[in-house]
Design a protein around this motif. Structure first.
Motif, mmCIF file in Angstrom:
data_model
loop_
_atom_site.group_PDB
_atom_site.id
_atom_site.type_symbol
_atom_site.label_atom_id
_atom_site.label_comp_id
_atom_site.label_asym_id
_atom_site.label_seq_id
_atom_site.Cartn_x
_atom_site.Cartn_y
_atom_site.Cartn_z
ATOM 1 N N GLY A 1 29.000 -98.859 -34.505
ATOM 2 C CA GLY A 1 27.661 -98.505 -34.028
ATOM 3 C C GLY A 1 26.806 -97.834 -35.086
ATOM 4 O O GLY A 1 25.574 -97.977 -35.079
ATOM 5 N N THR A 2 27.439 -97.091 -35.980
ATOM 6 C CA THR A 2 26.686 -96.424 -37.044
ATOM 7 C C THR A 2 26.085 -97.466 -37.987
ATOM 8 O O THR A 2 24.899 -97.409 -38.329
ATOM 9 N N ASP B 1 19.128 -96.538 -29.561
ATOM 10 C CA ASP B 1 20.543 -96.234 -29.786
ATOM 11 C C ASP B 1 21.215 -96.262 -28.408
ATOM 12 O O ASP B 1 21.091 -95.317 -27.627
ATOM 13 N N ALA C 1 24.463 -96.584 -27.815
ATOM 14 C CA ALA C 1 25.906 -96.384 -27.987
ATOM 15 C C ALA C 1 26.567 -95.784 -26.748
ATOM 16 O O ALA C 1 27.760 -95.967 -26.526
ATOM 17 N N GLN C 2 25.774 -95.059 -25.928
ATOM 18 C CA GLN C 2 26.343 -94.424 -24.734
ATOM 19 C C GLN C 2 25.789 -95.053 -23.458
ATOM 20 O O GLN C 2 25.928 -94.464 -22.389
ATOM 21 N N SER D 1 27.508 -99.349 -29.792
ATOM 22 C CA SER D 1 28.814 -99.038 -30.363
ATOM 23 C C SER D 1 29.868 -99.502 -29.375
ATOM 24 O O SER D 1 29.698 -99.366 -28.160
ATOM 25 N N LYS E 1 33.763 -95.618 -25.636
ATOM 26 C CA LYS E 1 32.436 -95.890 -25.072
ATOM 27 C C LYS E 1 32.582 -96.666 -23.756
ATOM 28 O O LYS E 1 33.654 -97.163 -23.439
HETATM 29 C C1 LIG Z 1 29.245 -93.319 -30.824
HETATM 30 C C2 LIG Z 1 27.811 -93.173 -31.170
HETATM 31 C C3 LIG Z 1 27.257 -93.794 -32.309
HETATM 32 C C4 LIG Z 1 28.085 -94.438 -33.390
HETATM 33 O O1 LIG Z 1 28.944 -95.403 -33.030
HETATM 34 P P1 LIG Z 1 30.269 -95.706 -33.911
HETATM 35 O O2 LIG Z 1 30.682 -97.035 -33.370
HETATM 36 O O3 LIG Z 1 31.237 -94.631 -33.632
HETATM 37 O O4 LIG Z 1 29.857 -95.786 -35.334
HETATM 38 C C5 LIG Z 1 25.896 -93.724 -32.495
HETATM 39 N N1 LIG Z 1 25.107 -93.053 -31.651
HETATM 40 C C6 LIG Z 1 25.595 -92.419 -30.574
HETATM 41 C C7 LIG Z 1 24.653 -91.704 -29.662
HETATM 42 C C8 LIG Z 1 26.963 -92.446 -30.300
HETATM 43 O O5 LIG Z 1 27.435 -91.795 -29.229
#
Ligand SMILES: *Cc1c(COP(=O)(O)O)cnc(C)c1O
Length: 372
Positions: A69-70, A166, A168-169, A190, A195
């Protein structure tokens, strides 16, 4: 020998991926062995299938699998080709990946305060963080609650800014009936194991509706090429691997059921913990489908409550113990730490598809006992 008190209670964990696996073991095992038999470890048919299915689930046109995700955020920013040193606004309360990606692209992070009720970007704060150098906003759908995307998109079009979501969550979260990840210019997911949709290792994706941007991201993530040795520019290596893609395709089929279970647990907490003086429950805006990656409560007695729950065998988390501008990593930036207070008060109660009703009731009872 004295035993720690927690041994008298069954452990209640924030995450139990092995239990989840046992529920889908046959599907996962056959997906993994199919990839191994086919040898399609990188950029094969399993990637294509997952990318198509994930885009379809969201209602987006394009999905590009990447390594995590990064990287997704970093590659999305790079694809926008913002002038070196441009400012990018990031919420002060997030995981460091949201801001790290900005700096790694040669851009300048500007932290923005968060709404004290929803914990996502505060619109007034966002407006005041915008300068003539601002070129983009990273809208983090924190804890699984969408940002207020309407005003964010209006402000972005007024000021000519890109919006990167973003997500990711927030897999499956919705803003006014629209899935997050389909509203901004680009969206980043991510698939970190913990997750809401997680691989068995690292994974990520960029989602967008613009074919040109999607193609650009795919090339950046694959050494700047479309064909084997025909490199049009220097990119990098950030690919989702075939095994993770196949695992994710299996898990995607279960995501809605798991999400509904998270929402049901949140409802159970909301009901069971209502009206406790000194305890603030998470809010949900009426335009939001909150997917509760985390169920975050607030109390001025946070550390005591965490210790009390631990003594009852209940593991909790803090997301995050320090707001981003308060981290040593950002000491150079001398920015306001407006949301510091929140970081002293927040506590994430266990939530996830692994929890049984009686376990959620045990958490509720333990919290009630604490405030009694
Ligand atoms: C987990 C997360 C990321 C990064 O994801 P990775 O796959 O661990 O690199 C980015 N933003 C938020 C808000 C996250 O919780």
């Amino acid at each position: 020998m004295t035993r720690p008190r927690s041994n008298f209670f069954p452990m209640i964990k924030p995450l139990d991926l092995y239990k989840q696996y046992l529920g889908i073991q046959a599907e996962i095992d056959s997906a993994i062995s199919a990839v191994i038999r086919s040898g399609a470890f990188i950029n094969g048919p399993y990637n294509k299938t997952f990318e198509q299915e994930f885009a379809k689930y969201l209602g987006a046109s394009h999905c590009v699998g990447v390594a995590n995700g990064t990287d997704a955020i970093e590659i999305a920013l790079e694809a926008l080709k913002l002038p070196f040193g441009s400012e990018v606004i990031v919420p002060a309360n997030s995981f460091i990946a949201s801001s790290e990606a900005v700096t790694r692209c040669g851009l300048k992070v500007i932290f923005c305060s968060c709404d004290p009720q929803l914990y996502t970007l505060d619109i007034a704060g966002l407006r005041s963080a915008i300068s003539p150098a601002t070129k983009a906003i990273v809208a983090v759908h924190l804890y699984g609650h969408p940002c207020d995307m309407g005003p964010i998109m209006t402000l972005a079009s007024e000021k000519d800014l890109y919006v990167i979501e973003d997500c990711a969550q927030a897999h499956g979260a919705e803003y006014s009936g629209k899935k997050v990840g389909t509203i901004g210019n680009l969206a980043c997911f991510s698939f970190y194991p913990g997750k809401n949709l997680g691989a068995y290792g690292d994974g990520g994706a960029i989602v967008c509706n613009d074919a040109g941007l999607a193609e650009k991201c795919r090339m950046i993530a694959n050494h700047g090429r479309k064909d084997k040795y025909d490199h049009l520019f220097e990119g990098r290596n950030s690919r989702l691997d075939g095994l993770q893609a196949a695992i994710l395709a299996v898990k995607l089929k279960h995501l809605e059921a798991w999400t509904r279970k998270r929402i049901a647990i949140a409802d159970q907490y909301n009901h069971g913990l209502a009206k406790i003086p000194g305890l603030i429950l998470p809010q949900r805006a009426d335009w939001a489908r909150h997917v509760y990656h985390l169920y975050v409560v607030r109390t001025s007695r946070r550390n005591e409550l965490q210790g009390h729950l631990k003594s009852r065998g209940i593991d909790t988390g803090i997301h995050y113990p320090k707001a981003l501008p308060a981290l040593d990593a950002y000491r150079y930036a001398e920015q306001s730490t407006a949301t510091d207070m929140l970081s002293e008060e927040i506590l994430s109660l266990p939530i996830g598809d692994h929890l049984e009703t009686h376990e959620v009731n045990a958490v509720i009872a333990a919290v009630k006992d604490f405030f009694r």
